[in-house]
Scaffold this motif. Structure first.
Motif, PDB file in Angstrom:
ATOM      1  N   VAL A 106       4.296  -3.406  12.198  1.00  0.00           N
ATOM      2  CA  VAL A 106       4.238  -3.991  10.859  1.00  0.00           C
ATOM      3  C   VAL A 106       3.724  -5.435  10.928  1.00  0.00           C
ATOM      4  O   VAL A 106       2.871  -5.852  10.129  1.00  0.00           O
ATOM      5  N   LEU A 107       4.228  -6.199  11.898  1.00  0.00           N
ATOM      6  CA  LEU A 107       3.791  -7.588  12.035  1.00  0.00           C
ATOM      7  C   LEU A 107       2.307  -7.670  12.400  1.00  0.00           C
ATOM      8  O   LEU A 107       1.561  -8.487  11.843  1.00  0.00           O
ATOM      9  N   LEU A 108       1.863  -6.824  13.325  1.00  0.00           N
ATOM     10  CA  LEU A 108       0.450  -6.845  13.713  1.00  0.00           C
ATOM     11  C   LEU A 108      -0.443  -6.382  12.560  1.00  0.00           C
ATOM     12  O   LEU A 108      -1.515  -6.950  12.323  1.00  0.00           O
ATOM     13  N   GLY A 109      -0.009  -5.335  11.849  1.00  0.00           N
ATOM     14  CA  GLY A 109      -0.787  -4.870  10.702  1.00  0.00           C
ATOM     15  C   GLY A 109      -0.884  -5.913   9.608  1.00  0.00           C
ATOM     16  O   GLY A 109      -1.920  -6.056   8.950  1.00  0.00           O
ATOM     17  N   THR A 110       0.188  -6.672   9.422  1.00  0.00           N
ATOM     18  CA  THR A 110       0.178  -7.754   8.431  1.00  0.00           C
ATOM     19  C   THR A 110      -0.804  -8.845   8.843  1.00  0.00           C
ATOM     20  O   THR A 110      -1.572  -9.357   8.014  1.00  0.00           O
ATOM     21  N   LEU A 130     -10.100  -3.980  12.985  1.00  0.00           N
ATOM     22  CA  LEU A 130      -9.415  -3.298  14.083  1.00  0.00           C
ATOM     23  C   LEU A 130      -7.940  -3.682  14.136  1.00  0.00           C
ATOM     24  O   LEU A 130      -7.067  -2.831  14.336  1.00  0.00           O
ATOM     25  N   LEU A 131      -7.643  -4.966  13.948  1.00  0.00           N
ATOM     26  CA  LEU A 131      -6.254  -5.417  13.988  1.00  0.00           C
ATOM     27  C   LEU A 131      -5.442  -4.830  12.846  1.00  0.00           C
ATOM     28  O   LEU A 131      -4.241  -4.559  12.987  1.00  0.00           O
ATOM     29  N   ALA A 132      -6.084  -4.606  11.719  1.00  0.00           N
ATOM     30  CA  ALA A 132      -5.379  -4.027  10.571  1.00  0.00           C
ATOM     31  C   ALA A 132      -5.284  -2.507  10.666  1.00  0.00           C
ATOM     32  O   ALA A 132      -4.394  -1.907  10.056  1.00  0.00           O
ATOM     33  N   PHE A 235       4.336   0.802   3.836  1.00  0.00           N
ATOM     34  CA  PHE A 235       3.437  -0.206   4.401  1.00  0.00           C
ATOM     35  C   PHE A 235       1.972   0.135   4.151  1.00  0.00           C
ATOM     36  O   PHE A 235       1.210  -0.691   3.653  1.00  0.00           O
ATOM     37  N   VAL A 236       1.580   1.376   4.487  1.00  0.00           N
ATOM     38  CA  VAL A 236       0.148   1.710   4.434  1.00  0.00           C
ATOM     39  C   VAL A 236      -0.376   1.798   3.008  1.00  0.00           C
ATOM     40  O   VAL A 236      -1.591   1.657   2.793  1.00  0.00           O
ATOM     41  N   THR A 237       0.502   2.008   2.038  1.00  0.00           N
ATOM     42  CA  THR A 237       0.037   2.037   0.645  1.00  0.00           C
ATOM     43  C   THR A 237       0.035   0.653   0.002  1.00  0.00           C
ATOM     44  O   THR A 237      -0.404   0.518  -1.140  1.00  0.00           O
ATOM     45  N   THR A 238       0.517  -0.351   0.735  1.00  0.00           N
ATOM     46  CA  THR A 238       0.655  -1.684   0.137  1.00  0.00           C
ATOM     47  C   THR A 238      -0.146  -2.754   0.874  1.00  0.00           C
ATOM     48  O   THR A 238      -1.082  -3.336   0.327  1.00  0.00           O
ATOM     49  N   VAL A 239       0.202  -3.025   2.123  1.00  0.00           N
ATOM     50  CA  VAL A 239      -0.299  -4.212   2.816  1.00  0.00           C
ATOM     51  C   VAL A 239      -1.786  -4.137   3.162  1.00  0.00           C
ATOM     52  O   VAL A 239      -2.520  -5.115   2.923  1.00  0.00           O
ATOM     53  N   PRO A 240      -2.293  -3.036   3.744  1.00  0.00           N
ATOM     54  CA  PRO A 240      -3.732  -3.026   4.051  1.00  0.00           C
ATOM     55  C   PRO A 240      -4.628  -3.243   2.833  1.00  0.00           C
ATOM     56  O   PRO A 240      -5.730  -3.786   2.956  1.00  0.00           O
TER      57      PRO A 240
END
Length: 467
Positions: A106-110, A130-132, A235-240
Motif C-alpha cells: 500500500v505504501l509503495l503503491g501510494t 511501474l512503481l504504481a 485501494f485499487v479502486t481509489t489510489v491509482p
C-alpha cells in the motif's frame, strides 16, 4: 526551486522509507505483534502528508518533477485515502501472515501514484507507472480465494501490455520531439510530424488509461474488486486513479497548442468510461463488483476536467472531485469490510435494523457517489461540469448529467436492500467489524464535510500547472 533539491521529495521519500521499515518489521516480529506494523504504516502516511503540507512550490531535478497544486493534491489525498484503506482492512488482516506485506505494498503503491501525478518528464512518468503498478498486481494476488489469482493474472497481463504500449508512446514522442522533459518536449513537438505526435499520444494515454481504470484499460478493475481482498479492492479502486487522472491532466497540458486531438481523445475516453461503467453496473448483484464498475464510471466524470483544461476552473475542480471520490469510495468499501458475510444484494436485507451506523454510512456513500448535495462529489461534479461547459464541451456535460441519473438505479438498489426486512431464514451476520465500521462512519462524515466547505477547498486546490 529548480535544482537537485532532495529535501523537496520528502513526502515521497517518507513513503518509500516507511515501506522498507514496515517490511523489515514484518520479517522479524512474531505474528501476535504484527498489528504494530499497521500503526507504523499509519504514522508513515500521516508523516508524508505533514511534509507535503510544508513543501514549497516550483520544479526540481531539471524540471522533471513539479511541485504545484496537482502534485499537492496527490501528496495529500493519496496518503489519506491509503490510511482509510489500511484501517478498513484491519479486521481482515489482523495477525495474518500477509499483514505487513499488504501495508508495504500500500505504501509503495501510494508513492507510485504520487510520482505519477508529479512527473513532468517521460522517463519519470514511466518509472512512476511501474512503481504504481507492481504493488497493485501483488495486492490483488494476495487474496486467498481462487478468484484473486484470476483477477491478479488479468490485472498483470493488461497492465504489462498497456505499460509496454505507454513505453512505446514515450519513445515515439522522444523521437519526434527530441526531449523527455515536458518543457523542452513541448517546443520540439510544435514542429514534429503530426502523425508521430498522434501515435505517441494515443500510446501514452493507453497506459494511463490502465492506471486510471478508464476505457479501454478498465477490464481488470471489476474482477480485482470482486476477487481480491476488501483491502486490495478499496485501494485499487481509489489510489491509482489519483495519479492516473493527474498524469492525464499533465499530458493534455503538454499537448496544448500542439495537438488539438489530445482534448478530443480524453473527452472520448471520459464519455466511453461513463457509458460503459454505468451501464455495466446496472446488472451487478455482487456489491464489490458493483463498486468496481462504479469506479470505472467515476473516472469518466473525472476525466472531463483534463478535457476542459483550457478553463481555469478545471484544475481546482479535479482536485475537489478526487478528494471527494477518495473519501466516499473508502466509505463504501468500509461498509463492505464491516460486514464481510454480506456480498450480494439480498445479503444486505435488514442492515438498517441491526446496524444503523453502517446503514447511515452506506446511505451517505451511495448518495455521495451519485453526486447529491451536500456531498463532496456533488460539489466536484458541479465544478467539473461548469469547467467542461466553459471549455466548449456541452455534449459531454449533457451526457454526464444523463448518466448521473442512470447511476441512481444501482446506487439506490443497494440502499433499498439495506432497508428492507430480512427473510426469516436469513442468518444474522453478527456484529460489525469495529475498525471498518469506524472508518465507514468517519469517511461518511468527511464526505459531507468536504461538500459543505467546498469553496475553501477549491481555493486551496487552485493554481497553475508547472510546465
Amino acid at each position: 526551486m529548480s535544482g537537485h533539491d532532495y529535501t523537496a521529495l520528502a513526502p515521497e521519500g517518507v513513503l518509500v522509507a516507511g515501506s522498507v521499515l514496515v517490511l523489515l518489521l514484518g520479517s522479524f516480529l512474531p505474528r501476535r505483534r504484527l498489528p504494530l506494523t499497521r500503526w507504523v504504516a499509519s504514522a508513515v502516511l500521516l508523516g508524508s502528508v505533514a511534509t507535503a503540507l510544508a513543501a514549497g512550490t516550483g520544479s526540481i531535478f531539471e524540471h522533471s518533477y513539479a511541485l504545484d497544486p496537482a502534485t499537492a493534491v496527490a501528496r495529500v489525498v493519496a496518503p489519506l485515502a491509503s490510511l482509510g484503506v489500511i484501517w478498513l482492512g484491519a479486521g481482515e488482516l489482523a495477525r495474518t501472515t500477509r499483514e505487513a506485506e499488504t501495508y508495504t505494498l500500500v505504501l509503495l503503491g501510494t508513492a507510485g501514484a504520487v510520482v505519477l501525478a508529479g512527473a513532468t518528464d517521460l522517463a519519470v512518468l514511466a518509472a512512476g507507472y511501474l512503481l504504481a503498478s507492481i504493488p497493485v498486481y501483488a495486492l490483488v494476488g494476495l487474496g486467498r480465494a481462487g478468484a484473486a489469482a484470476e483477477a491478479a493474472l488479468k490485472t498483470y497481463l493488461l497492465g504489462a501490455m498497456l505499460g509496454v504500449t505507454m513505453l512505446l508512446g514515450t519513445v515515439v514522442l522522444y523521437g519526434v520531439g527530441g526531449a523527455t522533459g515536458y518543457r523542452d518536449l513541448h517546443a520540439g513537438l510544435v514542429t514534429a510530424p503530426p502523425a508521430g505526435v498522434a501515435v505517441g499520444l494515443v500510446a501514452l494515454l493507453a497506459g494511463l488509461a490502465f492506471k486510471a481504470a478508464a476505457v479501454p484499460g478498465h477490464f481488470w478493475l471489476p474482477d480485482a474488486a470482486q476477487g481480491g481482498s476488501v483491502t486490495a479492492a478499496a485501494f485499487v479502486t481509489t489510489v491509482p486513479k489519483i495519479g492516473g487522472v493527474l498524469a492525464v491532466l499533465r499530458i493534455v497540458d503538454l499537448m496544448g497548442g500542439v495537438a488539438v486531438a489530445a482534448t478530443w481523445a480524453v473527452a472520448i475516453m471520459a464519455a466511453a468510461s461513463m457509458i460503459v461503467g454505468n451501464l455495466a453496473a446496472l446488472g451487478q448483484d455482487d456489491t464489490r463488483r458493483l463498486l468496481g464498475w462504479s469506479a470505472v464510471a467515476q473516472v469518466g466524470f473525472l476525466l472531463m476536467a483534463p478535457a476542459a483544461l483550457s478553463d481555469p476552473e478545471a484544475l481546482p475542480a479535479v482536485g475537489l472531485y478526487l478528494a471527494g471520490y477518495a473519501v466516499t469510495n473508502v466509505a463504501a468499501f468500509a461498509v463492505a469490510a464491516a460486514h464481510p458475510g454480506r456480498r450480494v444484494m439480498a445479503d444486505w436485507a435488514g442492515l438498517a435494523r441491526s446496524h444503523p451506523a453502517s446503514a447511515t454510512a452506506l446511505v451517505i456513500a451511495m448518495l455521495g457517489l451519485v453526486g447529491t448535495p451536500p456531498t463532496a462529489i456533488f460539489a466536484g461534479k458541479v465544478t467539473v461540469f461548469s469547467a467542461a461547459w466553459g471549455a466548449g464541451w456541452p455534449w459531454l456535460v449533457v451526457l454526464a448529467a444523463i448518466l448521473t441519473v442512470v447511476s441512481l438505479a444501482y446506487y439506490l438498489r443497494w440502499i433499498r436492500a439495506a432497508f428492507i426486512a430480512p427473510p426469516d431464514d436469513q442468518v444474522p451476520d453478527g456484529g460489525a467489524v469495529r475498525s471498518a465500521s469506524t472508518v465507514a462512519v468517519a469517511a461518511g462524515v468527511v464526505a459531507l464535510g468536504l461538500g459543505l466547505v467546498a469553496g475553501p477547498v477549491l481555493s486551496a486546490f487552485s493554481g497553475h500547472l508547472t510546465s
